[in-house]
Design a protein around this motif. Structure first.
Motif, PDB file in Angstrom:
ATOM      1  N   HIS A  15       0.766  -1.138   0.038  1.00  0.00           N
ATOM      2  CA  HIS A  15      -0.024   0.175   0.039  1.00  0.00           C
ATOM      3  C   HIS A  15       1.093   1.235  -0.164  1.00  0.00           C
ATOM      4  CE1 HIS A  15      -3.294  -2.702   1.907  1.00  0.00           C
ATOM      5  NE2 HIS A  15      -3.491  -2.629   0.509  1.00  0.00           N
ATOM      6  N   PHE A  46       3.024   8.498   4.406  1.00  0.00           N
ATOM      7  CA  PHE A  46       3.111   8.976   5.562  1.00  0.00           C
ATOM      8  C   PHE A  46       3.467   7.587   6.782  1.00  0.00           C
ATOM      9  CE2 PHE A  46      -1.182   8.970   4.196  1.00  0.00           C
ATOM     10  CZ  PHE A  46      -1.636   7.562   4.841  1.00  0.00           C
ATOM     11  N   CYS A  56       6.216   2.695   9.501  1.00  0.00           N
ATOM     12  CA  CYS A  56       6.750   1.483   9.165  1.00  0.00           C
ATOM     13  C   CYS A  56       8.004   1.543   8.491  1.00  0.00           C
ATOM     14  CB  CYS A  56       5.989   0.401   8.685  1.00  0.00           C
ATOM     15  SG  CYS A  56       4.458   0.170   9.749  1.00  0.00           S
ATOM     16  N   PHE A 103      10.440  -0.011   0.701  1.00  0.00           N
ATOM     17  CA  PHE A 103       9.396  -0.545   1.653  1.00  0.00           C
ATOM     18  C   PHE A 103       7.969  -1.142   1.000  1.00  0.00           C
ATOM     19  CE2 PHE A 103       5.581   0.884   4.069  1.00  0.00           C
ATOM     20  CZ  PHE A 103       5.373   0.003   4.948  1.00  0.00           C
TER      21      PHE A 103
HETATM   22  S1  SF4 Z   1       1.184  -0.472   6.970  1.00  0.00           S
HETATM   23 FE1  SF4 Z   1       1.917   1.593   6.315  1.00  0.00          FE
HETATM   24  S2  SF4 Z   1       1.958   1.325   4.132  1.00  0.00           S
HETATM   25 FE2  SF4 Z   1       0.773  -0.423   4.856  1.00  0.00          FE
HETATM   26  S3  SF4 Z   1      -1.615   0.183   4.686  1.00  0.00           S
HETATM   27 FE3  SF4 Z   1      -0.747   0.622   6.912  1.00  0.00          FE
HETATM   28  S4  SF4 Z   1      -0.133   2.794   6.867  1.00  0.00           S
HETATM   29 FE4  SF4 Z   1      -0.211   2.070   4.727  1.00  0.00          FE
END
Ligand code: SF4
Length: 377
Positions: A41, A45, A48, A62
């Motif tokens: 995804h 912001f 992680c 990432f």
């Molecule tokens: S882990 Fe991070 S990148 Fe993945 S859905 Fe949640 S906020 Fe978005």
């Protein structure tokens, strides 16, 4: 915004279950176990990407280099064998889950072993496992939350969508919420992270609470943005290149070495969430999942009550020593081996007052709460 191909790296970690001394007072989870590292995804912001969570030197990796813990279900089964029954934070329905199905297999282990689960998700793909979540909820309790920070009603909706453009739109998450609620599973929203200048206005809080209540959700938890090390650099680059009008605001709020917003806005945001939730008859707290028939169920309800009181006191800006009094009392009851109702029945008020970190005042308060919430014989 990148259109890189995604690389999957299957590997066999040595452990998968993170254990804590006790459940937290927010999601009520004592354990966490995740099937993947990295997230397709790729929300710009996302905390992680910080060094402590991410094995990537380049934060761009990432969202495009995903490590797949192929033995996670077996590791989870082994780790839970002698673990006390408390909720597990698990599940991850990014697109690759359709292929690898590791989240499903981990949920099957939780179900088989009778553990409650909490799933926080940005992808309606979770609906594939609705049957399993329902079975878990019936046996040992499940709670689901969708990560949603704004709605199509917001003036800033398009800009927020650009920052999470690889995730399904919020309206699809709300539609999935409705199906989970219809299955009888407690579901709500984690409005995290609240982005300054984009999601922190009262109208947006109101809309998120309204959409949540309108789709069967029962709670909205809200929390601000944190920025640290390589993620901070990454996000500032996003702002510089695509949202330059916001850069000055974020540089002011997140100066060097500052992790949370420097204006101490956390309490204001929490109050906005509380007020918005109250307008639509929902809560700004998540219900604690407790396994039906669990011996220490009343202890856990008392802890939930103490944590709610603590949250209220934080919102009222009460003195630190009072907050600590409730925090330590909640920990003391959580750590008790004996059943608090039995202690009260056999030893009376004195028994409760003798629990370390309770004392006469809180012992009396808990006794009154138990009396008011006991079922008539
Ligand atoms: S882990 Fe991070 S990148 Fe993945 S859905 Fe949640 S906020 Fe978005």
């Amino acid at each position: 915004m990148t259109t890189r191909r995604t690389t999957f790296i299957p590997y066999r970690p040595r452990t998968v279950l993170n254990k804590h001394k006790r459940a937290d007072h927010w999601f009520w989870t004592r354990y966490s176990a995740y099937p993947y590292i990295g997230c397709q995804h790729g929300c710009e912001f996302c905390y992680c990407r910080e060094q402590k969570y991410s094995p990537y030197d380049d934060p761009h990796d990432f969202a495009h280099v995903i490590k797949v813990k192929e033995n996670a279900p077996e590791l989870l089964r082994r780790a839970l064998k002698n673990a006390p029954l408390d909720p597990i934070f698990t599940g991850d329905y990014q697109p690759l889950e359709r292929k690898f199905e590791i989240s499903r297999r981990m949920l099957e282990v939780c179900h088989e072993m009778g553990f409650p689960v909490f799933v926080l998700e940005r992808n309606p793909g979770i609906l594939r496992d609705l049957d399993l979540l329902k079975a878990i909820h019936e046996r040992s309790r499940a709670v689901v939350a969708f990560s949603i920070i704004t709605t199509p009603d917001s003036q800033e909706y398009d800009r927020v969508c650009q920052m999470e453009h690889l995730a399904p739109p919020a309206a699809k998450r709300f539609a999935a919420m409705e199906k989970i609620a219809a299955a009888g599973i407690p579901v709500g929203v984690c409005m995290m992270p609240i982005l300054p200048g984009l999601c922190d206005d009262e109208a947006n809080f109101d809309a998120v609470a309204r959409w949540t209540a309108g789709h069967g959700g029962s709670f909205v938890l809200a929390s601000g943005l944190t920025l640290s090390d390589q993620q901070k650099e990454f996000f500032f680059t996003v702002l510089r290149e695509r949202f330059p009008d916001l850069l000055g605001l974020y540089q002011r709020l997140y100066p060097p070495h500052s992790y949370g917003p420097a204006d101490g806005s956390g309490r204001t945001l929490a109050l906005r969430a509380r007020e918005a939730c109250a307008r639509y008859g929902i809560r700004d707290r998540m219900p604690r999942p407790i396994v039906p028939g669990e011996k220490r169920a009343l202890n856990k309800r008392v802890v939930e009550r103490l944590a709610e009181k603590l949250h209220e006191m934080e919102l009222n800006n009460e003195a630190d020593h009072l907050l600590w009094k409730y925090r330590k009392a909640a920990w003391a009851v959580e750590d008790m081996e004996e059943e608090i109702g039995l202690l009260y029945r056999t030893m009376g008020l004195k028994g409760l007052q003798a629990i370390p970190d309770l004392g006469p005042g809180l012992g009396t308060e808990i006794a009154a709460w138990i009396d008011a919430n006991s079922k008539p014989a």
